[in-house]
Motif scaffolding. Structure first.
Motif, PDB file in Angstrom:
ATOM      1  N   PHE A 188       0.857  -1.178   0.000  1.00 36.65           N
ATOM      2  CA  PHE A 188       0.000   0.000   0.000  1.00 36.65           C
ATOM      3  C   PHE A 188       0.899   1.237   0.000  1.00 36.65           C
ATOM      4  N   PRO A 189       1.049   1.927  -1.129  1.00 34.24           N
ATOM      5  CA  PRO A 189       1.915   3.107  -1.179  1.00 34.24           C
ATOM      6  C   PRO A 189       1.401   4.219  -0.265  1.00 34.24           C
ATOM      7  N   ASN A 190       2.336   4.961   0.315  1.00 37.22           N
ATOM      8  CA  ASN A 190       2.014   6.112   1.170  1.00 37.22           C
ATOM      9  C   ASN A 190       1.057   5.741   2.296  1.00 37.22           C
ATOM     10  N   VAL A 191       1.194   4.539   2.808  1.00 38.42           N
ATOM     11  CA  VAL A 191       0.407   4.074   3.948  1.00 38.42           C
ATOM     12  C   VAL A 191       1.398   3.565   4.994  1.00 38.42           C
ATOM     13  N   ALA A 192       1.107   3.830   6.262  1.00 39.49           N
ATOM     14  CA  ALA A 192       2.003   3.392   7.332  1.00 39.49           C
ATOM     15  C   ALA A 192       1.501   2.086   7.937  1.00 39.49           C
ATOM     16  N   HIS A 193       1.483   1.992   9.246  1.00 43.06           N
ATOM     17  CA  HIS A 193       1.246   0.733   9.939  1.00 43.06           C
ATOM     18  C   HIS A 193      -0.229   0.338  10.007  1.00 43.06           C
ATOM     19  N   MET A 194      -1.104   1.337  10.044  1.00 46.31           N
ATOM     20  CA  MET A 194      -2.526   1.086  10.262  1.00 46.31           C
ATOM     21  C   MET A 194      -3.255   0.954   8.926  1.00 46.31           C
ATOM     22  N   ILE A 195      -2.924  -0.080   8.199  1.00 48.67           N
ATOM     23  CA  ILE A 195      -3.387  -0.219   6.819  1.00 48.67           C
ATOM     24  C   ILE A 195      -4.903  -0.254   6.726  1.00 48.67           C
ATOM     25  N   GLN A 196      -5.551  -1.066   7.548  1.00 52.44           N
ATOM     26  CA  GLN A 196      -7.003  -1.213   7.429  1.00 52.44           C
ATOM     27  C   GLN A 196      -7.746   0.046   7.842  1.00 52.44           C
ATOM     28  N   LEU A 197      -7.093   0.932   8.597  1.00 54.43           N
ATOM     29  CA  LEU A 197      -7.710   2.195   8.987  1.00 54.43           C
ATOM     30  C   LEU A 197      -7.455   3.287   7.950  1.00 54.43           C
ATOM     31  N   GLU A 198      -6.284   3.277   7.350  1.00 59.12           N
ATOM     32  CA  GLU A 198      -5.965   4.292   6.348  1.00 59.12           C
ATOM     33  C   GLU A 198      -6.654   4.049   5.012  1.00 59.12           C
ATOM     34  N   ARG A 199      -6.713   2.802   4.607  1.00 58.61           N
ATOM     35  CA  ARG A 199      -7.272   2.463   3.292  1.00 58.61           C
ATOM     36  C   ARG A 199      -8.292   1.331   3.445  1.00 58.61           C
ATOM     37  N   PRO A 200      -9.385   1.572   4.164  1.00 54.78           N
ATOM     38  CA  PRO A 200     -10.319   0.477   4.444  1.00 54.78           C
ATOM     39  C   PRO A 200     -10.952  -0.136   3.203  1.00 54.78           C
ATOM     40  N   GLU A 201     -11.296   0.653   2.227  1.00 52.30           N
ATOM     41  CA  GLU A 201     -11.972   0.096   1.052  1.00 52.30           C
ATOM     42  C   GLU A 201     -11.042  -0.815   0.266  1.00 52.30           C
ATOM     43  N   ARG A 202      -9.821  -0.358   0.003  1.00 56.47           N
ATOM     44  CA  ARG A 202      -8.887  -1.221  -0.723  1.00 56.47           C
ATOM     45  C   ARG A 202      -8.519  -2.435   0.122  1.00 56.47           C
ATOM     46  N   PHE A 203      -8.296  -2.215   1.415  1.00 54.83           N
ATOM     47  CA  PHE A 203      -7.968  -3.326   2.296  1.00 54.83           C
ATOM     48  C   PHE A 203      -9.049  -4.394   2.233  1.00 54.83           C
ATOM     49  N   ASN A 204     -10.299  -3.988   2.386  1.00 55.86           N
ATOM     50  CA  ASN A 204     -11.400  -4.955   2.386  1.00 55.86           C
ATOM     51  C   ASN A 204     -11.453  -5.732   1.074  1.00 55.86           C
ATOM     52  N   GLN A 205     -11.267  -5.031  -0.039  1.00 58.04           N
ATOM     53  CA  GLN A 205     -11.359  -5.703  -1.332  1.00 58.04           C
ATOM     54  C   GLN A 205     -10.208  -6.677  -1.542  1.00 58.04           C
ATOM     55  N   VAL A 206      -8.992  -6.276  -1.182  1.00 57.74           N
ATOM     56  CA  VAL A 206      -7.847  -7.175  -1.304  1.00 57.74           C
ATOM     57  C   VAL A 206      -8.073  -8.428  -0.456  1.00 57.74           C
ATOM     58  N   LEU A 207      -8.548  -8.236   0.767  1.00 60.04           N
ATOM     59  CA  LEU A 207      -8.788  -9.362   1.666  1.00 60.04           C
ATOM     60  C   LEU A 207      -9.871 -10.283   1.118  1.00 60.04           C
ATOM     61  N   LEU A 208     -10.988  -9.732   0.685  1.00 56.01           N
ATOM     62  CA  LEU A 208     -12.090 -10.546   0.174  1.00 56.01           C
ATOM     63  C   LEU A 208     -11.698 -11.286  -1.085  1.00 56.01           C
ATOM     64  N   ASP A 209     -10.961 -10.646  -1.980  1.00 54.42           N
ATOM     65  CA  ASP A 209     -10.529 -11.302  -3.217  1.00 54.42           C
ATOM     66  C   ASP A 209      -9.613 -12.478  -2.907  1.00 54.42           C
TER      67      ASP A 209
END
Length: 273
Positions: free
Chosen positions: A244-265
């Motif tokens: 996740f570019p330009n994202v730090a440690h809290m990935i699911q909080l910073e980019r929840p929509e992309r995180f959710n989609q990557v996880l579900l896929d």
């Protein structure tokens, strides 16, 4: 509304919540908050999975005594209590280390592993020349002095801003939310117990991993963590790495929509049942 409850374990009781139906999906939170860290994921996941999350020892509504225990045994106990013979397991940061230990120690319980900015027990990353790590020793001194405000601000700089990044990099509301979680955790002064590490540690046993594995990295995370996650993805056969570019440690909080989609896929592909 989720189903909630407490599970009695040796030396305490664990608070848990479940929501949705389908194959069990266990979410293990990191060391900066509680199971509330997954609030942005549950609604997206509960349509397809029975989402299980709990407060680990020392956090949230879980209450324990000062006794020896293992986090992986607690995770296994939660699954058993809820009638889950196995689950897909997602862990963030410290929770990623717990999830990895569980997958190594009890592989029959883990159908798929997702490590989100997680570490590796027993692994010491070697930083490149010229790369400065966070001020761990200074943070330790502040912790020993119980200067909770100061150590919370340093934790926030490392884990939310991203080490060396400006405080303006993230949404101010998100920064304050995590800052307040950290501070509340310190001020609560909860008993953390006496966690016993996996022996031999995960760092020496990555070749044992057989379950489908996904590793998520925030490129702006502190450098040691990024190195550790790349090592995990490299050493586990067939593991996938998503950055996740330009994202730090809290990935699911910073980019929840992309995180959710990557996880579900990922889960739909490796464990469609």
């Amino acid at each position: 509304m989720p189903d909630t409850g407490y599970l009695e374990v040796p030396g305490g009781r664990l608070y848990y919540e479940t929501e949705g139906s389908g194959h069990p999906l266990l979410l293990i939170h990191g060391g900066l908050g509680t199971l509330r860290m997954w609030d942005g994921q549950v609604s997206a996941l509960a349509d397809r999975y029975r989402v299980i999350r709990y407060d680990t020892r020392g956090f949230g509504q879980t209450e324990i005594d000062k006794v020896p225990f293992t986090n992986r045994a607690d995770a296994a106990a939660v699954l058993a209590h809820l009638g889950a013979s196995s689950a897909c397991v997602v862990g963030q940061s410290r929770g990623g280390m717990i999830a990895l230990d569980l997958a190594i120690d009890r592989p029959e319980l883990v159908d798929a592993l997702v490590s989100v900015a997680g570490g590796i027990g027993g692994y010491e990353p070697k930083l490149p020349d010229g790369v400065e790590p966070p001020l761990w020793e200074e943070m330790e001194k502040l912790w020993d002095a119980k200067d909770w405000e100061a150590v919370t601000e340093m934790e926030t700089q490392v884990w939310v801003d991203g080490w060396g990044q400006p405080a303006t990099r993230v949404d101010p509301a998100l920064r304050k939310q995590v800052h307040d979680w950290i501070l509340a955790g310190y001020q609560a002064g909860k008993e953390e117990g006496q966690p016993e590490p996996l022996d031999p540690p995960a760092a020496t046993r990555l070749g044992e991993m057989k379950v489908p594995t996904l590793v998520m990295i925030g490129a702006a995370d502190e450098p040691g963590g990024v190195i550790a996650e790349r090592h995990l993805a490299d050493q586990v056969s067939g593991a996938r790495l998503v950055e996740f570019p330009n994202v730090a440690h809290m990935i699911q909080l910073e980019r929840p929509e992309r995180f959710n989609q990557v996880l579900l896929d990922f889960l739909a592909e490796v464990h469609p049942g």
